[in-house]
Design a protein around this motif. Structure first.
Motif, short mmCIF file in Angstrom:
data_model
loop_
_atom_site.label_atom_id
_atom_site.label_comp_id
_atom_site.label_asym_id
_atom_site.label_seq_id
_atom_site.Cartn_x
_atom_site.Cartn_y
_atom_site.Cartn_z
N THR A 187 12.19 -9.04 -4.42
CA THR A 187 11.87 -7.73 -3.86
C THR A 187 11.86 -6.64 -4.93
O THR A 187 11.59 -5.48 -4.62
N ASP A 188 12.15 -6.99 -6.18
CA ASP A 188 11.98 -6.04 -7.28
C ASP A 188 10.52 -5.94 -7.71
O ASP A 188 10.19 -5.20 -8.64
N GLY A 189 9.64 -6.71 -7.05
CA GLY A 189 8.22 -6.65 -7.36
C GLY A 189 7.83 -7.46 -8.58
O GLY A 189 6.81 -7.17 -9.21
N VAL A 190 8.61 -8.48 -8.91
CA VAL A 190 8.35 -9.28 -10.10
C VAL A 190 8.38 -10.77 -9.74
O VAL A 190 9.24 -11.21 -8.98
N VAL A 191 7.45 -11.53 -10.31
CA VAL A 191 7.49 -12.98 -10.30
C VAL A 191 7.92 -13.42 -11.69
O VAL A 191 7.35 -12.99 -12.69
N ALA A 220 3.86 -8.89 -12.71
CA ALA A 220 4.13 -7.72 -11.87
C ALA A 220 3.29 -7.82 -10.61
O ALA A 220 2.06 -7.91 -10.68
N ILE A 221 3.94 -7.80 -9.45
CA ILE A 221 3.23 -7.84 -8.18
C ILE A 221 2.59 -6.48 -7.94
O ILE A 221 3.27 -5.45 -8.02
N PRO A 222 1.29 -6.42 -7.64
CA PRO A 222 0.67 -5.12 -7.38
C PRO A 222 1.36 -4.38 -6.24
O PRO A 222 1.79 -5.00 -5.26
N PRO A 246 -4.10 -10.14 -10.87
CA PRO A 246 -4.75 -11.12 -9.99
C PRO A 246 -6.22 -11.33 -10.35
O PRO A 246 -6.95 -10.37 -10.62
N GLN A 247 -6.64 -12.59 -10.34
CA GLN A 247 -8.06 -12.91 -10.52
C GLN A 247 -8.84 -12.62 -9.25
O GLN A 247 -10.01 -12.24 -9.29
N GLN A 248 -8.17 -12.81 -8.11
CA GLN A 248 -8.75 -12.53 -6.80
C GLN A 248 -7.64 -12.04 -5.88
O GLN A 248 -6.47 -12.37 -6.07
N THR A 249 -8.02 -11.28 -4.86
CA THR A 249 -7.08 -10.88 -3.81
C THR A 249 -7.80 -10.96 -2.47
O THR A 249 -8.90 -10.44 -2.32
N HIS A 250 -7.16 -11.64 -1.52
CA HIS A 250 -7.72 -11.78 -0.18
C HIS A 250 -6.73 -11.26 0.85
O HIS A 250 -5.54 -11.10 0.56
N HIS A 251 -7.21 -11.03 2.05
CA HIS A 251 -6.36 -10.64 3.18
C HIS A 251 -6.73 -11.52 4.37
O HIS A 251 -7.45 -11.09 5.28
N PRO A 252 -6.24 -12.76 4.41
CA PRO A 252 -6.62 -13.68 5.49
C PRO A 252 -6.02 -13.33 6.84
O PRO A 252 -6.48 -13.83 7.86
N HIS A 253 -4.97 -12.48 6.85
CA HIS A 253 -4.30 -12.13 8.10
C HIS A 253 -4.02 -10.62 8.13
O HIS A 253 -4.11 -9.94 7.10
N ASP A 254 -3.66 -10.14 9.30
CA ASP A 254 -3.28 -8.74 9.44
C ASP A 254 -1.80 -8.53 9.19
O ASP A 254 -1.34 -7.39 9.13
N ASP A 255 -1.06 -9.62 9.07
CA ASP A 255 0.38 -9.56 8.83
C ASP A 255 0.70 -10.42 7.61
O ASP A 255 -0.17 -11.10 7.07
N TYR A 256 1.96 -10.39 7.17
CA TYR A 256 2.36 -11.18 6.00
C TYR A 256 2.13 -12.67 6.24
O TYR A 256 2.11 -13.14 7.37
N LEU A 257 1.94 -13.42 5.16
CA LEU A 257 1.75 -14.87 5.25
C LEU A 257 3.09 -15.52 5.52
O LEU A 257 4.03 -15.40 4.75
N SER A 258 3.18 -16.25 6.62
CA SER A 258 4.41 -16.94 6.97
C SER A 258 4.44 -18.37 6.43
O SER A 258 5.53 -18.95 6.27
N HIS A 310 7.76 -1.19 -11.88
CA HIS A 310 8.25 -2.49 -12.31
C HIS A 310 8.94 -2.33 -13.66
O HIS A 310 8.53 -2.86 -14.67
N GLY A 311 9.99 -1.51 -13.68
CA GLY A 311 10.65 -1.18 -14.94
C GLY A 311 11.14 -2.38 -15.70
O GLY A 311 11.25 -2.35 -16.93
N ILE A 312 11.45 -3.46 -15.00
CA ILE A 312 11.97 -4.64 -15.68
C ILE A 312 10.98 -5.21 -16.67
O ILE A 312 11.33 -5.82 -17.67
N LEU A 313 9.69 -4.98 -16.45
CA LEU A 313 8.67 -5.52 -17.33
C LEU A 313 8.58 -4.75 -18.64
O LEU A 313 7.90 -5.15 -19.55
N GLY A 314 9.29 -3.62 -18.72
CA GLY A 314 9.25 -2.83 -19.94
C GLY A 314 10.20 -3.31 -21.02
O GLY A 314 10.16 -2.81 -22.12
N PHE A 315 11.06 -4.27 -20.71
CA PHE A 315 12.00 -4.79 -21.71
C PHE A 315 11.24 -5.46 -22.83
O PHE A 315 10.25 -6.16 -22.63
N SER A 316 11.71 -5.28 -24.05
CA SER A 316 11.09 -5.96 -25.19
C SER A 316 11.69 -7.35 -25.29
O SER A 316 12.80 -7.53 -25.75
N GLY A 317 10.97 -8.34 -24.88
CA GLY A 317 11.49 -9.71 -24.85
C GLY A 317 11.81 -10.13 -23.45
O GLY A 317 11.82 -9.32 -22.52
N LEU A 318 12.09 -11.39 -23.27
CA LEU A 318 12.32 -11.95 -21.96
C LEU A 318 13.77 -12.33 -21.81
O LEU A 318 14.46 -12.68 -22.76
#
Length: 420
Positions: free
Chosen positions: A93-97, A112-114, A161-173, A411-419
């Motif tokens: 939920t921090d918006g990061v994969v 970073a999740i859009p 993302p290379q592509q983005t779709h919206h197959p449903h009106d609600d979140y994917l379960s 997505h501040g976590i992505l600003g760190f220099s290094g992983l």
């Protein structure tokens, strides 16, 4: 049918679990943001004098903690192994994969999740799935389905993302890949079925959303593909089974996606059946034979449904006392069933037909003593800020996904220099 051989308990609520495709490894994501990986025993042992604190396919062997860490701010919502089992993807939920090495947990890449443009805030993930060595699928609470090219990942890369779709009106379960056609040269799926809200949809890697079903007027929560069924009339011998929020399992003929084909009542509780939160098909050689689907219910029950006969043939309890929903369900490479819910993951092996009920009761009573690892707060391999509030799952998956409070943008976590 099964006996419980061990229980792994946590200090925080379980949100997601993933089972390694090639090794007896289970990873879990918790509401605290922790990701923990465990190595199960390789298989049966002939050591009948082993200690009670051990567990394996026949009750013996070690459960090893491979690694554990505080991986995300907030909750870890989704986990998935890569198709070759080398990488573990975790989404929070921090918006990061984060992409981690399975052997040691070291992070090798981040995505970073859009943001959700409608809410101008982090669009929390609800699902992650590695479709092939090249494609990662990521579903979010806003109903977006993002497709990423895994070849673009790296320590300094910032993939979009290379592509983005919206197959449903609600979140994917749920998301279930369809088996590739006989003409496929790659051997990997290029189409998948997803559920979201009250609809089922089919999406193609190249063509996008191909079809969406009629409104089923019931929430669709889980799905699995069953192949090798009888081919009669127009049937192709493949059906997608879908778990609903009212205790009914629906069957969908592959290629006929506008509406369900059959219905199986799994739970008849007064006032409406329990939600069918998770599904897993028995592997070949496990169970009574035929096509059997394990179903995890919102009240902590596990039930087994034989497809073809379309009836419930067995029942177990993952959590009989607290009655927490079974949100994770699957089989490891050795054929053992792994169920997760509440603050516990349980491992089950097939019951020896010569073992009586008394022996099963003893095995169940011993599960709390069979852990060979510590709690999830013992260490942390990365420095993270504490979340201000821990997300609380509930029995109903939709309530769990939505009851998260407002997230801060960025997505501040992505600003760190290094992983980390």
């Amino acid at each position: 049918m099964f006996q419980n051989i061990c229980a792994i308990t946590f200090d925080h609520d379980l949100f997601t679990q993933a089972i390694h495709p090639k090794e007896p490894i289970v990873s879990v994501g918790l509401s605290s943001g922790h990701v923990q990986t465990y190595r199960l025993p390789a298989g049966a042992s002939d050591n009948s004098d082993a200690d009670e604190t051990l567990a394996s396919e026949n009750g013996f062997g070690h459960i090893e903690t491979a690694w554990k860490t505080r991986r995300h701010k907030g909750s870890c919502r989704a986990l998935a192994f890569g198709v070759d089992g080398v990488q573990l993807f975790s989404a929070g939920t921090d918006g990061v994969v984060k992409v981690a090495d399975v052997t040691n947990g070291n992070v090798t890449a981040k995505i970073a999740i859009p943001d959700d443009p409608a809410a101008d805030s982090i669009d929390a993930p609800c699902l992650v799935h590695a479709l092939s060595p090249q494609t990662l699928l990521l579903g979010t609470d806003s109903s977006a389905l993002h497709l990423y090219d895994l070849r673009a990942l790296g320590p300094k890369a910032r993939p979009t993302p290379q592509q983005t779709h919206h197959p449903h009106d609600d979140y994917l379960s749920s998301l279930t890949p369809l088996p590739p056609s006989a003409e496929s040269t790659s051997g990997f799926s290029k189409q998948w079925v997803s559920t979201g809200g009250t609809t089922l949809a089919v999406t193609d890697l190249r063509r996008g959303v191909m079809v969406r079903s009629e409104d089923q007027e019931e929430e669709l929560l889980s799905s699995a593909i069953v192949t090798g069924l009888s081919k009669k009339g127009t049937s192709v011998g493949e059906k997608v089974v879908v778990g609903g929020g009212n205790g009914v399992l629906t069957l969908w003929e592959r290629g006929v996606w506008d509406d369900q084909d059959e219905r199986i009542v799994v739970d008849k509780s007064p006032g409406g059946g329990e939600s069918l939160d998770s599904l897993a098909l028995f592997p070949s050689g496990v169970g009574p034979g035929g096509k059997v689907v394990a179903v995890g219910l919102g009240n902590g029950t596990l039930r087994f449904v034989k497809i073809g006969q379309n009836k419930v043939i067995g029942e177990l309890f993952h959590d009989e006392l607290e009655k927490e929903g079974v949100i994770g369900l699957g089989f490891d490479v050795t054929g053992r069933m792994v169920s997760g819910g509440g603050r516990t993951v349980k491992v089950w092996c097939e019951k020896d037909p010569e073992v009586g009920d008394d022996d099963e009761d003893v095995a169940d009573a011993m599960t709390g003593a069979k852990r060979s690892h510590g709690s999830d707060d013992d260490d942390s391999d990365e420095v993270m800020e504490d979340s201000s509030e821990e997300e609380k799952p509930t029995q109903k998956r939709k309530k769990r996904k939505r009851g998260k409070g407002k997230q801060q943008k960025g997505h501040g976590i992505l600003g760190f220099s290094g992983l980390d």
